[in-house]
Structures are given as structure tokens and as C-alpha cells.
Scaffold this motif. Structure first.
Motif, PDB file in Angstrom:
ATOM      1  N   GLU A 201       9.937  -3.226 -24.957  1.00  0.00           N
ATOM      2  CA  GLU A 201       8.533  -3.585 -24.984  1.00  0.00           C
ATOM      3  C   GLU A 201       8.470  -5.082 -24.651  1.00  0.00           C
ATOM      4  N   THR A 203       6.539  -6.637 -22.698  1.00  0.00           N
ATOM      5  CA  THR A 203       6.564  -6.525 -21.237  1.00  0.00           C
ATOM      6  C   THR A 203       6.136  -7.803 -20.527  1.00  0.00           C
ATOM      7  N   ASP A 207      10.689  -6.321 -17.424  1.00  0.00           N
ATOM      8  CA  ASP A 207      10.140  -5.437 -16.397  1.00  0.00           C
ATOM      9  C   ASP A 207      11.099  -4.300 -16.056  1.00  0.00           C
ATOM     10  N   LEU A 209      12.092  -1.378 -18.205  1.00  0.00           N
ATOM     11  CA  LEU A 209      11.658  -0.902 -19.517  1.00  0.00           C
ATOM     12  C   LEU A 209      12.458   0.278 -20.044  1.00  0.00           C
ATOM     13  N   THR A 483       2.818  -5.932 -25.132  1.00  0.00           N
ATOM     14  CA  THR A 483       3.216  -6.937 -24.153  1.00  0.00           C
ATOM     15  C   THR A 483       4.021  -8.089 -24.750  1.00  0.00           C
ATOM     16  N   GLU A 502       1.242  -3.479 -19.792  1.00  0.00           N
ATOM     17  CA  GLU A 502       1.736  -4.740 -19.245  1.00  0.00           C
ATOM     18  C   GLU A 502       0.605  -5.609 -18.699  1.00  0.00           C
ATOM     19  N   ASN A 519       7.833   1.406 -13.324  1.00  0.00           N
ATOM     20  CA  ASN A 519       7.769   1.452 -14.783  1.00  0.00           C
ATOM     21  C   ASN A 519       7.113   2.738 -15.271  1.00  0.00           C
TER      22      ASN A 519
END
Length: 696
Positions: A201, A203, A207, A209, A483, A502, A519
Motif C-alpha cells: 500500500e 501507493t 508502484d 503493488l 496512499t 493511488e 496495477n
């Protein structure tokens, strides 16, 4: 085998209503006697629906798995005998007393799927244990969650473990009682293959994930991750485990791993509770789901996604949204005022957007992310801070709400709960949200700034969301922002809403549609796609922020392609809508009109990724299944040469009798049944096709 201490064991009537905690009482129904069957007979606990059946040795209440049947295939996993129950808490009294069992039907919130709840109570000395088992009628998996209260004999149960790389002559390296655990799946044969998926997480910083690791079990190996898939080359049945917790570093008392694997079995670790957390109220720990499926990749992923879709039912009027949020153009809150929002509502209605979310800056107490120097707030807020900003909204919200309703736009709000003293003001914050629900009918709240710093924070956040869901009869959606910080991840708090995935901005040159697609593509194998809010931006902005010779910059792609990247998820127009050109407005309106004709079908489907992993140079996409039959196909042609290409898919798709293009420019030119692929045609890179499949 027999039950010891029979005078200390009792079965409570199946009509009993069970309350999990003062603020998480479930709605009890009695409707699943045929769909889900559960009973204890002698020393055997049996739990089944029409898809799966699980048999456990009672073991005085600390149950041990005996076998698991996949009713779809008729295959059964037989587990080797074990004399240790699934729950192990080192240092606690191992003598089990005061065992009780309840079996009843429950609903998490009104409107949700009813499930069978099997609850086992027992004591380990002064430590009281509640083991909640859930089985939904349409789930191929069963879930296990432990709750604790009372007092513990040990000071701690969890400590960081390390693999021992010496003493290879020791036979007891395998199959020991070992550290704290919440479950154990014995393996009957050698040659199993295990895949574990771990997630990121925060994010804003990550990037990539999803990471997957594959191993053949040997001696003890400790693995991080929330999903484990086990298959065997000689069997047509496999199983999956979903650890229902935050991701690794966001868990409480994390011991460094989630699964421990060897040839003897797979154990699940990390209950997320310390003895110091115990009181006279039940404290909820982390749990896991165990599910069965065929060993094919698509079959296994469809099964684990099907289970997760039971946890929060897709209700179109609540969950089906095409949401816009102006923060993506990086004006922050500098334009946040009544006039601007009224313009955005007008543009949203023209485009076919269903929801407009007012991000940070609508409230009187400005945050530290504000464009204004007056913004200081973040961790602690007052009730007055959460009133509409008097300078920006002199009429309060009445005018924007009235206008939005006339144009059939729903308004959503950004909210950051007060973190002070582990969210001790959770009830006040819940009341603030409920006031906006009751006064203005606001049902979508983006939750930002969460920090699972300790167990009490986790407990109080759950109380906050639960109170709102109960008071609104399950009609609210929380967008859980992942994020930054220690947040809920992808497999925890699923019953409360969806995931704001994100922040990406053309202003910073970090928005690349192929990376957003990647993602989504990778996560959708493990998380229902409709739970993910996926962004598209006004890609006409900030061309100078990107290298001019980069073929993957967003400005080289049509807006209707970059927006199509989001269609199997929850599309998020991450922009000021009034900044779109007239041409792009017309094209986006046409696309969203077509998409709405299949939107609810898409979100009701089990969506799995297909094709090649997005890279900017791939043929890729998603397939939506209903009742194990493909009904929707979403295909993307990234930067690739040629106009004719194929997409390899699983065999059920090629049995379709009718294929209709709903949106996009890619055309379907044929089906190759022998090669299990479809033939496609497009003259352009960065094109897509959305197809509806009908069957005889």
C-alpha cells in the motif's frame, strides 16, 4: 476420539442471536437451513454449502481439519491426522474448558448476504476464546476469526522468528507446535506447489503493488503475503488461503511473516493481539479464509474472488459509481467554493458522471495539504472543523445538494478521522458523518489519514465505520485511502466499502496510463476489481512535464483509451471536469453512456485478468464471469505493431455463441477453438474493445 469434559460442553440453540461486541451486533436471520448446513455430531463438526464441505475433528473446541470437499468437481482433500488445534498461543494453559457452540444465520448489515455463523467458545485457563466461523451460501471458502478476552498467562505470544539453517539432522524441525498461529492446513502428499502474493500500500511511494513467489515446500520457510495458493500436479483440486488482515508492516505485533510452509503443512500466523490488549470485552484478531477450487489459474482466482465478493454485496444504487474528484488537477482546494462546485456538477451531469466528491478543503478546518497557508490540521479536529467552510460555502451545502439532486448527481465528502489517543473520538466522528447523511443524504465518504498505529486505533476505527453502517442500514460507502501510512490494505475492512488506490498527477509527470492499468491488472487477480477506485486524468494537461520522445506519455493516448483503463473497476475521473475540451467531453460522454449499459453486469461478475501483463507494449485485458461462464471481455491494444492480433484466453470463452461490441474500436474477427484464442483487429495502438458475450 471423544469429547473430554462433557459436563463442560454445551450446544446453544441455533435460534440464539449472537452479538459480537456492543457495537458490532449482527442482524440475525434463520433462512439458510437448506443453503448452508452445519452441525456437531459426536466428535465431528460438519459445515457445508452447495459448493464446498468441510469436516473437522472437534478436539474439545479447538478444531482440527479432517477433510475438505469441492462439490463442483467431486474431489476431496484428506488431511493427515493432527492432535493440535488450529489456534496455538504459546505460554497459555493447553487444557480446554467451558466449551460452547452456537450456530445461527447472520447478516453483517441490512442488505448484505446472509451467512451461517458457527461460533465456538472455550477457555484456556483465564483466557477466553471465541472462534467465529462463517460460510456464505455461494462461497467456495470458509472463514475463521478469533476473538479473545479475559487475562493471559503469557506476556507475549508473538516474536520475530528466523529460519534455522543448521542442525539438518533434527527430524522435529518439521511439524513442531512452533510459534503462535491461527490455523494449520496439513499436507497429505509431497510435491505440492505454493504461490504466495504479497501486497504494497502507501501507493504514493510504491508502484509495484503485487509480488508473487513460488516454492516447493521442503523445510520450514516463512513467507509474507495475504494470499496463498496451493496446487498439486497429480490432483485436480487445490486450495487457497486469504489472510484477512492489513498487509505485513501494517499489522499489529507483526512477527515478520504470515505463512510458514514445509512438507507437513501450511500454518497461518499473526493474530494481531497482544496479552496487554485484553479486557472484559472481546478483542477481534486477524482471521483467514480457506477455499477450494480446480488447479487451473483462472479457476483458482475466480474462486478466491467469488469468496471476497460475498463480504460486501454489490448493490448498484450504493456501489455502482462513476466518481469525479477535482484534486487530480493539483489545484488542491484553491478553487473549492460554491460557484466552482456548481460548475462541476453541471459538467458531471453532461458527461454521465454519477458522483462528485468534494475532497480536502470543503471543511472549515483547513488541513496541512491546503493551498491556503491557514491550513494546519491533520491529526486532531474539532466538531466545528467539520462544518462547511463559511467563506467558500456561505449557503452551506443546501444549494449544491439541491442542484446535484436535480441533475441526479450524488455528492461525496472527504473526511479524516481524529487520530488523538488512538481515535478515542471515534463516536463523535461517526456522529459527524451521520449528520451529513441525515441532513444531506451524503452516502460516500473518502477516508484519508488513517494510521493503524496500535491495536486500539484499529478497534476504534472499526467501531466508527460499524456505527455508521448500522445507523444507515448499510447504505454508506467508505472509500478507504491506501496512499500513505499504515492502513487497512486490500483484505481487511472489506465490508465497509472500496479502495482509493493511488494519487497520480500529470503535474508531477508520474501519471502513466499503462502503469495504472498494470496495477489494476495485477491486483484484480487477488482483489475484486469493483472494489478498486482507478483514476483517469485530463491527459491534455502538462505535456512539458514528460519527455517528448517517450511513446507512453499520456498525451499520446486518446482520452477514451485512458478512461477505458478503469472500466472494470470503479472509474475515477481524477480531474476538474470543467477543464475538459469540448471534443473530449463529447467523446467521454458517448463512452460512459455505452459503458453504463453493462456497468452493473461488470461489477456483478467475477473479473479476472487475461492476456499479457500490461507494459505499454502488450495485448491485455479482463474477462468477466457469471456462473463460471464468460459474459464480458475488455481488451486493450497497447503500443504494438500490426493490425491483426490474438488474445489467448481460457477455453470457456470460445464456446460463446454471440459476441457484441459495446464500446471501443477494436473489432473481433474470429475465434480459434483449437488454440483457445480470439482473433482481433485494430488499426491503432492504444485502442480498446468492450464486448458482451451471449450463450445458448
Amino acid at each position: 476420539m471423544s469429547i473430554r469434559n462433557p459436563h463442560m460442553f454445551k450446544i446453544i440453540s441455533t435460534s440464539l442471536f449472537l452479538s459480537l461486541s456492543p457495537l458490532s451486533a449482527l442482524f440475525c436471520q434463520d433462512t439458510l437451513s437448506k443453503e448452508v448446513n452445519a452441525y456437531l455430531k459426536n466428535d465431528t463438526l460438519y459445515i457445508a454449502n452447495r459448493h464446498v464441505a468441510f469436516t473437522y475433528y472437534w478436539n474439545q473446541g479447538n478444531i482440527v481439519p479432517v477433510e475438505a470437499e469441492d462439490k463442483t468437481s467431486g474431489k476431496t482433500l484428506i488431511f493427515p491426522p493432527q492432535d493440535i488445534g488450529g489456534l496455538v498461543l504459546p505460554g497459555e494453559n493447553q487444557r480446554i474448558t467451558h466449551t460452547e457452540l452456537t450456530i445461527n444465520d447472520q447478516q453483517t448489515f441490512p442488505g448484505e448476504h446472509v451467512h451461517k455463523a458457527i461460533t465456538i467458545y472455550f477457555n484456556l485457563g483465564e483466557l477466553q476464546v471465541k472462534h467465529l466461523i462463517k460460510l456464505y451460501p455461494e462461497a467456495p471458502a470458509i472463514s475463521h476469526t478469533y476473538f479473545l478476552k479475559g487475562s493471559a498467562a503469557a506476556n507475549q505470544w508473538t516474536s520475530v522468528q528466523t529460519n534455522r539453517l543448521n542442525m539438518i539432522e533434527r527430524k522435529d524441525v518439521e511439524g513442531e507446535r512452533g510459534p503462535e498461529r491461527i490455523g494449520f492446513i496439513p499436507l497429505a502428499q509431497n510435491h505440492w506447489k505454493v504461490k504466495v502474493a504479497a501486497f504494497k500500500e502507501a501507493t504514493d511511494h510504491h508502484d509495484n503493488l503485487v509480488s508473487e513467489s513460488i516454492l516447493l515446500p521442503y523445510r520450514k520457510e516463512q513467507l509474507r503475503g495475504n494470499v496463498l495458493i496451493a496446487s498439486h500436479p497429480q490432483q485436480s483440486i487445490g486450495f487457497f488461503i486469504i489472510k484477512e488482515s492489513p498487509i505485513d508492516h501494517s499489522q499489529q505485533y507483526y512477527n515478520g511473516y504470515d505463512f510458514q510452509v514445509d512438507k507437513k503443512g501450511i500454518s497461518i500466523h499473526g493474530i494481531g493481539i497482544s496479552p496487554k490488549d485484553l479486557s472484559d470485552e472481546w478483542v477481534r484478531g486477524y482471521g483467514y479464509a480457506l477455499g477450494l477450487a480446480g488447479t487451473g489459474k483462472s479457476s483458482m482466482h475466480r474462486a478466491l474472488l467469488t469468496y471476497q465478493k460475498q463480504l460486501r454485496r454489490y448493490i448498484p444504487e450504493r456501489d455502482g459509481m462513476i466518481l469525479a474528484n477535482t484534486w487530480g488537477d493539483r489545484s488542491k482546494d484553491s478553487r473549492m467554493n460554491e460557484s466552482f462546485i456548481l460548475d462541476e456538477i453541471t459538467q458531471a451531469a453532461k458527461l454521465g458522471i454519477t458522483h462528485l466528491q468534494l475532497d480536502d478543503g470543503w471543511q472549515q478546518g483547513l488541513s496541512r495539504n491546503s493551498a491556503s497557508k491557514a491550513g494546519k490540521k491533520w491529526d486532531d479536529w474539532s466538531t466545528e472543523d467539520w462544518q462547511p467552510h463559511t467563506g467558500r460555502f456561505p449557503n452551506g451545502f443546501k444549494k449544491i445538494i439541491d442542484t446535484a439532486r436535480k441533475k441526479e448527481i450524488s455528492i461525496g465528502l472527504w473526511f479524516n478521522p481524529s487520530k488523538a489517543n488512538s481515535y478515542e473520538l471515534w463516536e463523535r466522528d461517526a456522529d459527524i458523518l451521520l449528520d451529513y447523511y441525515r441532513r444531506y443524504g451524503i452516502r460516500v465518504f473518502k477516508i484519508d489519514g488513517m494510521d493503524l498505529a496500535d491495536k486500539q486505533s484499529e478497534i476504534n476505527l472499526r467501531k466508527l465505520f460499524t456505527k455508521v453502517m448500522q445507523a444507515t442500514e448499510g447504505k454508506v460507502t467508505f472509500n478507504m485511502d491506501v496512499t500513505a501510512g499504515r492502513r487497512v490494505g486490500y483484505h481487511y475492512f472489506n465490508e465497509f466499502g472500496n479502495i482509493f488506490l493511488e494519487n497520480r498527477y500529470t503535474d508531477w509527470g508520474n501519471y502513466y496510463p499503462h502503469r495504472t492499468l498494470r496495477n489494476l491488472w495485477k491486483l484484480s487477480a487477488y482483489v475484486p476489481a469493483e472494489r478498486l477506485q482507478i483514476e483517469f486524468l485530463n491527459n491534455a494537461r502538462n505535456a512539458k512535464k514528460y519527455a517528448q520522445d517517450d511513446v507512453l506519455v499520456p498525451q499520446r493516448m486518446p482520452l477514451i483509451y485512458t478512461s477505458a483503463v478503469t472500466l472494470c473497476a470503479q472509474p475515477l475521473a481524477w480531474m476538474e471536469l470543467s477543464g475538459l475540451s469540448e471534443t473530449n467531453t463529447d467523446k467521454l460522454k458517448s463512452q460512459l453512456t455505452a459503458y453504463k449499459s453493462v456497468k452493473d453486469l461488470f461489477h456483478q461478475c467475477v473479473v479476472v485478468p487475461t492476456g499479457t501483463e500490461p507494459s505499454g507494449f502488450s495485448i491485455t485485458g479482463f474477462v468477466g464471469f457469471q456462473s463460471n461462464r464468460p459474459v464480458l471481455l475488455l481488451v486493450y491494444k497497447e503500443q504494438t505493431e500490426g493490425v491483426d492480433f490474438k488474445l489467448d484466453i481460457e477455453s470457456p470463452l470460445v464456446k460463446s455463441t454471440s459476441i457484441t461490441r459495446v464500446a471501443g474500436s477494436i473489432k473481433m474477427s474470429g475465434v480459434n477453438r483449437e488454440q483457445k484464442s480470439i482473433q482481433l483487429h485494430s488499426n491503432n495502438s492504444f485502442s480498446y474493445g468492450l464486448f458482451l458475450l451471449s450463450h445458448e
